[in-house]
Scaffold this active site. Structure first.
Site, PDB file in Angstrom:
ATOM      1  N   MET A  31       0.817  -1.198   0.000  1.00  0.00           N
ATOM      2  CA  MET A  31       0.000   0.000   0.000  1.00  0.00           C
ATOM      3  C   MET A  31       0.854   1.253   0.000  1.00  0.00           C
ATOM      4  O   MET A  31       0.345   2.341  -0.168  1.00  0.00           O
ATOM      5  CB  MET A  31      -0.914   0.014   1.221  1.00  0.00           C
ATOM      6  N   GLY A  32       2.152   1.075   0.200  1.00  0.00           N
ATOM      7  CA  GLY A  32       3.034   2.228   0.244  1.00  0.00           C
ATOM      8  C   GLY A  32       4.124   2.146  -0.808  1.00  0.00           C
ATOM      9  O   GLY A  32       4.327   1.111  -1.445  1.00  0.00           O
TER      10      GLY A  32
ATOM     11  N   ASP B 297       3.745  -8.033   9.548  1.00  0.00           N
ATOM     12  CA  ASP B 297       4.126  -7.840   8.166  1.00  0.00           C
ATOM     13  C   ASP B 297       5.659  -7.740   8.061  1.00  0.00           C
ATOM     14  O   ASP B 297       6.179  -6.680   7.759  1.00  0.00           O
ATOM     15  CB  ASP B 297       3.461  -6.575   7.631  1.00  0.00           C
TER      16      ASP B 297
ATOM     17  N   LYS C  68       8.897   6.509   3.159  1.00  0.00           N
ATOM     18  CA  LYS C  68       7.722   5.706   2.849  1.00  0.00           C
ATOM     19  C   LYS C  68       6.493   6.606   2.818  1.00  0.00           C
ATOM     20  O   LYS C  68       6.256   7.375   3.751  1.00  0.00           O
ATOM     21  CB  LYS C  68       7.526   4.608   3.896  1.00  0.00           C
TER      22      LYS C  68
ATOM     23  N   VAL D 241       8.304   3.296  -1.306  1.00  0.00           N
ATOM     24  CA  VAL D 241       9.497   3.709  -0.583  1.00  0.00           C
ATOM     25  C   VAL D 241      10.479   4.301  -1.577  1.00  0.00           C
ATOM     26  O   VAL D 241      10.752   3.711  -2.621  1.00  0.00           O
ATOM     27  CB  VAL D 241      10.132   2.517   0.170  1.00  0.00           C
TER      28      VAL D 241
END
Length: 120
Positions: free
Chosen positions: A1-2, A117, A19, A4
């Site tokens: 979902m992100g 995660d 991030k 970096v």
């Protein structure tokens, strides 16, 4: 979902990893707010854990154009995927990595953080 990004800290001159939430997900306001809240929880959890095998959170902020962002220590080196493309890890490397990962997770648990995660 992100996403970096590798960046350079303009004040201290060091590389950092930034991030941010992905902007191409087409999320509604409610879903975006939920992910924003999750990123804030991630930042608080990261700030609680100090261990050689856990990246350091240097900063976080909220930018009108980018949104919420986290600034982490950048660790130079190949990704796990790039390393595995060269062939399987040796048994000693697997054992060493398992010990390092276990030690880092133990430090997180000691700080009251349950990590769901784990990333390579």
């Amino acid at each position: 979902m992100g996403r970096v990004f590798l960046a350079t800290d303009g004040v201290l001159g060091r590389n950092v990893a930034i991030k941010v939430l992905r902007d191409d997900l087409g999320l509604g306001a409610e879903a975006r707010a939920h992910l924003d809240a999750r990123l804030r929880i991630e930042a608080r959890a990261a700030a609680l854990v100090t261990h050689p095998n856990v990246v350091v959170l240097h900063d976080m902020g909220d930018d009108p154009e980018v949104g919420l962002y986290l600034v982490f220590e950048h660790v130079d080196g190949p990704s796990l995927r790039a390393r595995l493309e060269k062939g399987p890890l040796t048994l000693p490397d697997v054992v060493r990595l398992a010990k390092e990962l276990g030690s880092a997770l133990d430090a997180a648990h000691d700080a009251g953080v349950l990590h769901r995660d784990v990333k390579p």
